[in-house]
Design a protein around this motif. Structure first.
Motif, mmCIF file in Angstrom:
data_model
loop_
_atom_site.group_PDB
_atom_site.id
_atom_site.type_symbol
_atom_site.label_atom_id
_atom_site.label_comp_id
_atom_site.label_asym_id
_atom_site.label_seq_id
_atom_site.Cartn_x
_atom_site.Cartn_y
_atom_site.Cartn_z
ATOM 1 N N ALA A 69 -27.845 2.539 -41.089
ATOM 2 C CA ALA A 69 -28.747 3.663 -41.349
ATOM 3 C C ALA A 69 -29.112 4.428 -40.084
ATOM 4 O O ALA A 69 -29.299 5.653 -40.131
ATOM 5 C CB ALA A 69 -30.015 3.170 -42.044
ATOM 6 N N THR A 70 -29.199 3.738 -38.959
ATOM 7 C CA THR A 70 -29.579 4.416 -37.710
ATOM 8 C C THR A 70 -28.368 4.930 -36.937
ATOM 9 O O THR A 70 -28.530 5.479 -35.842
ATOM 10 C CB THR A 70 -30.381 3.465 -36.802
ATOM 11 O OG1 THR A 70 -29.568 2.339 -36.458
ATOM 12 C CG2 THR A 70 -31.654 3.006 -37.497
ATOM 13 N N GLN A 71 -27.178 4.755 -37.499
ATOM 14 C CA GLN A 71 -25.965 5.168 -36.795
ATOM 15 C C GLN A 71 -25.232 6.309 -37.496
ATOM 16 O O GLN A 71 -24.063 6.550 -37.252
ATOM 17 C CB GLN A 71 -25.042 3.957 -36.610
ATOM 18 C CG GLN A 71 -25.661 2.907 -35.691
ATOM 19 C CD GLN A 71 -24.903 1.604 -35.688
ATOM 20 O OE1 GLN A 71 -25.117 0.742 -36.535
ATOM 21 N NE2 GLN A 71 -24.001 1.451 -34.726
ATOM 22 N N GLY A 72 -25.958 6.998 -38.367
ATOM 23 C CA GLY A 72 -25.415 8.202 -38.985
ATOM 24 C C GLY A 72 -24.475 7.978 -40.140
ATOM 25 O O GLY A 72 -23.813 8.921 -40.589
ATOM 26 N N ILE A 73 -24.402 6.759 -40.647
ATOM 27 C CA ILE A 73 -23.503 6.466 -41.759
ATOM 28 C C ILE A 73 -24.328 6.181 -43.005
ATOM 29 O O ILE A 73 -25.148 5.258 -43.026
ATOM 30 C CB ILE A 73 -22.590 5.272 -41.446
ATOM 31 C CG1 ILE A 73 -21.722 5.576 -40.223
ATOM 32 C CG2 ILE A 73 -21.707 4.943 -42.659
ATOM 33 C CD1 ILE A 73 -20.894 4.399 -39.736
ATOM 34 N N ARG A 74 -24.126 6.983 -44.030
ATOM 35 C CA ARG A 74 -24.796 6.789 -45.315
ATOM 36 C C ARG A 74 -23.821 6.102 -46.287
ATOM 37 O O ARG A 74 -22.645 6.466 -46.335
ATOM 38 C CB ARG A 74 -25.248 8.128 -45.910
ATOM 39 C CG ARG A 74 -26.300 8.839 -45.089
ATOM 40 C CD ARG A 74 -26.829 10.086 -45.778
ATOM 41 N NE ARG A 74 -25.784 11.069 -46.063
ATOM 42 C CZ ARG A 74 -25.260 11.296 -47.263
ATOM 43 N NH1 ARG A 74 -25.637 10.599 -48.323
ATOM 44 N NH2 ARG A 74 -24.317 12.222 -47.416
ATOM 45 N N VAL A 75 -24.341 5.137 -47.039
ATOM 46 C CA VAL A 75 -23.508 4.412 -47.998
ATOM 47 C C VAL A 75 -24.253 4.343 -49.329
ATOM 48 O O VAL A 75 -25.382 3.844 -49.391
ATOM 49 C CB VAL A 75 -23.188 2.979 -47.513
ATOM 50 C CG1 VAL A 75 -22.159 2.327 -48.440
ATOM 51 C CG2 VAL A 75 -22.687 2.986 -46.078
ATOM 52 N N ASN A 76 -23.630 4.856 -50.372
ATOM 53 C CA ASN A 76 -24.216 4.861 -51.700
ATOM 54 C C ASN A 76 -23.182 4.407 -52.725
ATOM 55 O O ASN A 76 -21.984 4.358 -52.441
ATOM 56 C CB ASN A 76 -24.715 6.264 -52.067
ATOM 57 C CG ASN A 76 -25.916 6.676 -51.234
ATOM 58 O OD1 ASN A 76 -27.009 6.150 -51.396
ATOM 59 N ND2 ASN A 76 -25.715 7.633 -50.331
ATOM 60 N N ALA A 77 -23.659 4.107 -53.912
ATOM 61 C CA ALA A 77 -22.773 3.744 -55.024
ATOM 62 C C ALA A 77 -23.062 4.637 -56.215
ATOM 63 O O ALA A 77 -24.187 5.100 -56.406
ATOM 64 C CB ALA A 77 -22.967 2.284 -55.422
#
Length: 246
Positions: free
Chosen positions: A169-177
């Protein structure tokens, strides 16, 4: 919404994956289209543009090559729609076979893990990105349809999505389903053709009284990959006509 972004789609040869190619291209994305079936993947590319690439997402070497291919073609990977998967045999837990369990887990859960691992490793080098994994309403509830392996795998996808979202989350990567309900894909038509259930019965399962068009699922995935969803991560979005709200 996706103008200039390079995005890979797994399971792009048919169904939701092919619809995603159409929708993402319409939103301006540059695409790498991945499928285990080279012929159907090529058709998707001919219809909507993008580069076809044959890979089995349950094989580490194929997934590594997939990410290398998109980077070679477009310099960077901005987004990934990890959509490839298989259905499972109708088996209760007591009846279930190891062969069916392994087949479903390899494609639907390990494949997502392998894809995410390779995608995130690249995204860390470019300062971020967005990932959407295809789960299912079967990842949110038990279903009770003698699909224990499929239900377990799709629940696993949501857990993996949430864990990765927090880790990066703090490294610019968003992950969703994304969690589709009943969708009018080839699998839907095959089930209807068996006579086990009618289209009217399937429609009645959804409060909205119809199954989804694959493009409706793809549009939701496109939004989650886009900058417009920049504050959304770790979510499992049900796109199901109200199915799991009952």
């Amino acid at each position: 919404m996706l103008d200039g972004k390079s995005v890979l789609i797994t399971g792009a040869g048919s169904g939701i994956g092919r619809a995603a190619a159409e929708v993402f291209a319409g939103h301006g994305a540059r695409l790498l289209l991945v499928d285990i079936n080279g012929d159907t993947c090529k058709v998707t590319a001919e219809l909507f543009g993008g580069l076809p690439f044959v890979a089995d997402v349950s094989k580490e070497e194929d997934v590594t090559a997939m990410v290398e291919a998109v980077v070679d073609a477009y310099i960077r990977l901005d987004g990934a729609f990890n959509n490839a998967g298989v259905d499972g045999a109708f088996e209760s837990v007591a009846e279930s076979t190891r062969a069916n369990w392994d087949r479903v887990m390899d494609a639907n859960l390990m494949g997502v893990w392998l894809c995410m691992r390779a995608e995130i490793r690249h995204m860390l080098t470019i300062g971020g990105g967005a990932i959407v994994n295809t789960s299912s309403t079967a990842g949110l509830v038990g279903m009770g349809l003698r699909l224990s392996a499929y239900v377990a795998a799709k629940h696993g996808v949501i857990g993996l999505t949430k864990a990765a979202a927090l880790e990066y989350a703090t490294q610019g990567i968003r992950v969703n389903a994304i969690c589709p309900g009943t969708v009018k894909t080839g699998m839907y038509h095959q089930v209807v053709a068996t006579g086990a259930v009618t289209e009217a019965q399937i429609a009645a399962m959804q409060p909205i009284n119809r199954p989804a068009d694959p493009r409706e699922i793809a549009e939701a995935a496109a939004w989650m990959l886009a900058d417009q969803a920049s504050f959304v991560t770790g979510q499992a979005l049900a796109v199901d006509g109200g199915l799991v709200s009952q």
